[in-house]
Design an enzyme around this catalytic site. Structure first.
Site, mmCIF file in Angstrom:
data_model
loop_
_atom_site.group_PDB
_atom_site.id
_atom_site.type_symbol
_atom_site.label_atom_id
_atom_site.label_comp_id
_atom_site.label_asym_id
_atom_site.label_seq_id
_atom_site.Cartn_x
_atom_site.Cartn_y
_atom_site.Cartn_z
ATOM 1 N N ASN A 1 -2.876 3.795 5.073
ATOM 2 C CA ASN A 1 -3.191 2.831 4.013
ATOM 3 C C ASN A 1 -4.674 2.448 4.102
ATOM 4 O O ASN A 1 -5.392 2.883 5.008
ATOM 5 C CB ASN A 1 -2.280 1.609 4.138
ATOM 6 C CG ASN A 1 -2.592 0.778 5.361
ATOM 7 O OD1 ASN A 1 -3.040 1.280 6.388
ATOM 8 N ND2 ASN A 1 -2.370 -0.505 5.268
ATOM 9 N N GLU B 1 -3.983 0.743 9.385
ATOM 10 C CA GLU B 1 -2.972 0.363 10.367
ATOM 11 C C GLU B 1 -1.585 0.924 10.051
ATOM 12 O O GLU B 1 -0.673 0.779 10.863
ATOM 13 C CB GLU B 1 -2.892 -1.170 10.494
ATOM 14 C CG GLU B 1 -2.095 -1.881 9.408
ATOM 15 C CD GLU B 1 -2.838 -2.020 8.098
ATOM 16 O OE1 GLU B 1 -2.234 -2.502 7.126
ATOM 17 O OE2 GLU B 1 -4.028 -1.654 8.047
ATOM 18 N N GLY C 1 -2.641 -0.853 -2.865
ATOM 19 C CA GLY C 1 -3.757 -0.017 -2.449
ATOM 20 C C GLY C 1 -3.249 1.379 -2.122
ATOM 21 O O GLY C 1 -2.042 1.588 -1.954
ATOM 22 N N CYS D 1 0.830 -1.198 0.000
ATOM 23 C CA CYS D 1 0.000 0.000 0.000
ATOM 24 C C CYS D 1 0.866 1.250 0.000
ATOM 25 O O CYS D 1 2.043 1.227 0.374
ATOM 26 C CB CYS D 1 -0.934 -0.010 1.204
ATOM 27 S SG CYS D 1 -0.130 -0.528 2.739
ATOM 28 N N CYS E 1 -6.565 0.027 5.162
ATOM 29 C CA CYS E 1 -7.176 -0.523 6.386
ATOM 30 C C CYS E 1 -6.808 0.235 7.648
ATOM 31 O O CYS E 1 -7.226 -0.146 8.747
ATOM 32 C CB CYS E 1 -6.820 -1.995 6.524
ATOM 33 S SG CYS E 1 -7.751 -3.023 5.392
#
Length: 749
Positions: free
Chosen positions: A282, A286, A129, A101, A284
């Site tokens: 990123n 984290e 991503g 990402c 999600c």
């Protein structure tokens, strides 16, 4: 001379059926016809050899390439450690893009905005991503000096990014995933919070609101706070902070979107503040990153760090060995990766961030006989992550002696505080491991198990029951195993309700929905205390949870030092399906026994009535709304007593039941639209075929912007259970994303 294309004699790697399905579909290299040209053994050797070859760049390396390749191979094929998916897919191939990402800046000019769109497309094409902050964009209706016009604002450009993502297939396997972030003090923040109210909007984005310390203090004191135009720094208006916070809570209760991150807390841990503020993460959440940084992640399988008879039954010596080897692996990945943009290459090599995390934590607790929701589990979590963080720093220091510190070390917090030198600006992140955990055959990340057992339906109507191996073994050791028991567990996914089982077993083998939300949050905080970056974790709440419950979780996340939080109230998304039993949703039902919670009707409710011409006469459709969403409908046509009047009333009642049960408008429209009748009539915007088609038309125009619903896979008759778009199996929500346990599909990329 080491030849990576000529592997030594290797033991054939054995993977379970699910893992083979995932590897064959997503990871193995294929020929022109799409047939795999490698197996698990050759794939892992390809990766191990390619990453070990980077060692030749360093004269002071303490290990030979061939020996290191074999150690990397063993590390992965014993499933003690796995790197992120792009590394498994692309190491040793022509593509060579190994990062998961990236974060791209979005500047406040048309040129900068569309440069970001183009760069995101290149990243998605390569298999990554992207995360964006839209906080630099001037608000809606602000003046644009160069043209004399007015700005369209962040939300309109979010839609452009979303549409562009839809057109680019990520790495040839799935569409790209994005994170969109807006500061809470941006003048368009209310529109941003409401941006995903309509089902299906911004479907390629996770959204998070960046909360500041000043805002949180205003919430606590119930004060107003400033909304500031980013291009002029002018205060545009003031809002009551607690009302904005309550709106965030309400939207999280309704659909889980948007999430929240604590921006000032993230920047307090920014190791390179001289390079600017971190403004996004990123997809999600984290991995907070500076613009043009990439995340290079991997996970240690804690289930395999169990060693009975040792300190807390954890093999700390092996955990140290695996940690040091994994850090070397991930640092080599930085050099091996070919990034899609030159600016990314420069920034990644300047800071050399890696993110070593964990998976299999729930399995480790099973093996230890420790309940997830216990103080003992929290203490162990904190001790394990503290150990990994310290050992990863020690490994990074050793690499700095061999290879030199990361180039920005002198101006980083390490250099300024005389803490180094280190090879990597960060070393730890706890990332989602949905697909990796399928390959490794372990529980995902630091999440509890979603289900202890479930059924898979295969060809010819055959049903196969799969169970967590540690649970099944514990049942056998206790003399409690039976086919009847396993069928019951497969039906419900859990054992808490099976009273004849020993209480100690029921206490240990708890699943996500049986754990109180506060314990989910406490576990996230325990891991966060010793993690450089952030923790991917979902706080699961029952369908009966209130908005106050979510308020309390958000506040607890703020007080306990988390860098963000994702909540998910069971049943709040139309696309949710649990991976248990026969596919019915495991929620307390208030009617019908089908697992759907039917919401109670408020005493007072408001709406609108629309007049529609149909082939059977004029229909008056009344739609009442709750929180701006349709809650019930009444269809009236003709005089009472006629058959057509009864049919219209029946359709209205059924649509109302679907709405009150949480079925999305898009799903209802998909079922009703196009149903034919004997007397169709023409309208300016198309033909009304029948009464149900007329209802669909009203819903479509008011709530979907006239958009045609996407056809469902299969026969389209299952309102409650949308499936994985790739294999048709059921999805579940974990680590902030919908995941398919069958084929490894994840909506977050």
């Amino acid at each position: 001379m080491f030849n990576p294309d000529m592997p030594p004699t290797l033991m054939q790697v054995k993977v379970n059926k699910n893992a083979e399905t995932v590897l064959r579909k997503r990871y193995y290299r294929k020929d022109g016809d799409g047939n795999p040209t490698e197996n698990a053994t050759t794939m892992f050797w390809r990766v191990a050899a390619a990453i070990a070859m980077e060692e030749t760049k360093y004269e002071k390396s303490t290990i030979g390439v061939e020996k290191l390749a074999r150690e990397f191979f063993d590390l992965m094929t014993e499933f003690k450690f796995l790197p992120n998916s792009p590394t498994l897919m692309n190491a040793g191939t022509g593509l060579g893009q190994l990062a998961a990402c990236f974060v791209l800046p979005v500047g406040d000019s048309m040129e900068e905005i569309f440069d970001a769109v183009k760069n995101a497309a290149m990243i998605h094409k390569s298999g990554g991503g992207t995360g964006f902050s839209f906080s630099r964009l001037r608000p809606h209706a602000a003046r644009v000096g160069s043209t004399g016009g007015v700005a369209s604002g962040p939300i309109s450009f979010l839609r452009i990014f979303n549409t562009a993502t839809e057109q680019v297939k990520q790495g040839g396997t799935r569409r790209g995933a994005n994170m969109g972030i807006l500061r809470v003090d941006h003048p368009d923040i209310i529109d941003f919070i409401r941006a995903k109210e309509r089902d299906g909007d911004l479907n390629n984005f996770n959204l998070s609101v960046a909360l500041t310390e000043k805002f949180m203090q205003a919430v606590e004191k119930d004060e107003e706070y400033d909304l500031v135009a980013p291009h002029t720094r002018e205060v545009k208006k003031r809002l009551p902070a607690r009302e904005v916070f309550n709106l965030l809570v309400q939207k999280a209760w309704e659909s889980g979107d948007p999430g929240i991150i604590f921006l000032d807390r993230i920047n307090r841990d920014n190791p390179t503040p001289d390079q600017g503020e971190i403004e996004s993460t990123n997809p999600c959440g984290e991995q907070p990153l500076l613009p043009y940084e990439a995340c290079n992640l991997g996970s240690i399988n804690l289930a395999l760090m169990y060693a009975k008879g040792q300190d807390h039954d954890v093999d700390w010596k092996e955990l140290r060995r695996v940690t040091h080897l994994a850090v070397r692996f991930l640092d080599n990945v930085i050099d091996a990766s070919r990034y899609p943009l030159e600016l990314i290459t420069e920034t990644v090599h300047k800071n050399r961030k890696i993110g070593l995390g964990v998976m299999g934590f729930a399995d480790l607790l099973f093996r230890l006989g420790v309940p997830y929701d216990s103080q003992e589990a929290l203490t162990l979590a904190e001790r394990i992550m503290k150990f990994i963080n310290e050992e990863s720093k020690a490994a990074s220091k050793q690499l700095a002696k061999e290879r030199g510190a990361f180039p920005a070390w002198k101006t980083s917090v390490y250099g300024q505080r005389n803490l180094g030198p280190y090879r990597n600006a960060t070393t730890t992140t706890i990332a989602p491991t949905g697909t990796l955990s399928i390959i490794a055959g372990c529980s995902s990340g630091v999440e509890p198990l979603f289900a202890l057992s479930f059924s898979r339906h295969v060809m010819d109507g055959e049903k196969l029951t799969e169970s967590n191996p540690y649970f099944e073994q514990a049942m056998k050791d206790a003399g409690a195993w039976s086919e009847t028991l396993m069928d019951e567990v497969a039906r419900t996914g859990r054992v808490g309700q099976i009273e004849h089982l020993p209480e100690a077993l029921r206490r240990v083998f708890v699943t996500a929905m049986e754990i109180a939300p506060q314990w989910h949050l406490k576990m996230q905080a325990a891991f966060q205390r010793h993690t450089d970056n952030a923790v991917s974790k979902t706080v699961n709440l029952p369908g009966t949870a209130t908005q106050q419950d979510i308020f309390d979780i958000y506040w607890m996340a703020y007080e306990t030092g988390c860098k963000g939080v994702t909540v998910y109230r069971d049943g709040c998304k139309a696309a949710q399906v649990l991976c248990t039993g026969d596919g019915t949703q495991a929620r307390e039902a208030k009617a019908g026994g089908d697992g759907k919670v039917v919401r109670s009707r408020p005493d007072v409710i408001y709406g609108f009535t629309q007049k529609i011409e149909t082939g059977l006469g004029i229909m008056y459709l009344t739609v009442n709304e709750v929180d701006g969403k349709p809650f019930e409908v009444f269809a009236t046509i003709g005089k009472s007593g006629r058959s057509i009047t009864a049919k219209a009333e029946a359709i209205g009642r059924l649509v109302s039941l679907a709405l009150r049960s949480g079925i999305a408008v898009r799903e209802i429209v998909g079922q009703l639209k196009g149903i034919g009748g004997e007397h169709p009539v023409f309208r300016k915007k198309g033909m009304i075929m029948s009464i149900p088609d007329a209802i669909a038309w009203v819903f479509e125009q008011r709530y979907m912007g006239g958009a045609t619903p996407v056809p469902r896979a299969g026969n389209g008759n299952d309102l409650a259970s949308p499936k994985c778009p790739e294999c048709g199996k059921e999805l579940f929500f974990q680590e902030g994303c919908f995941i398919c346990a069958e084929c490894g599909y994840t909506k977050c990329g």
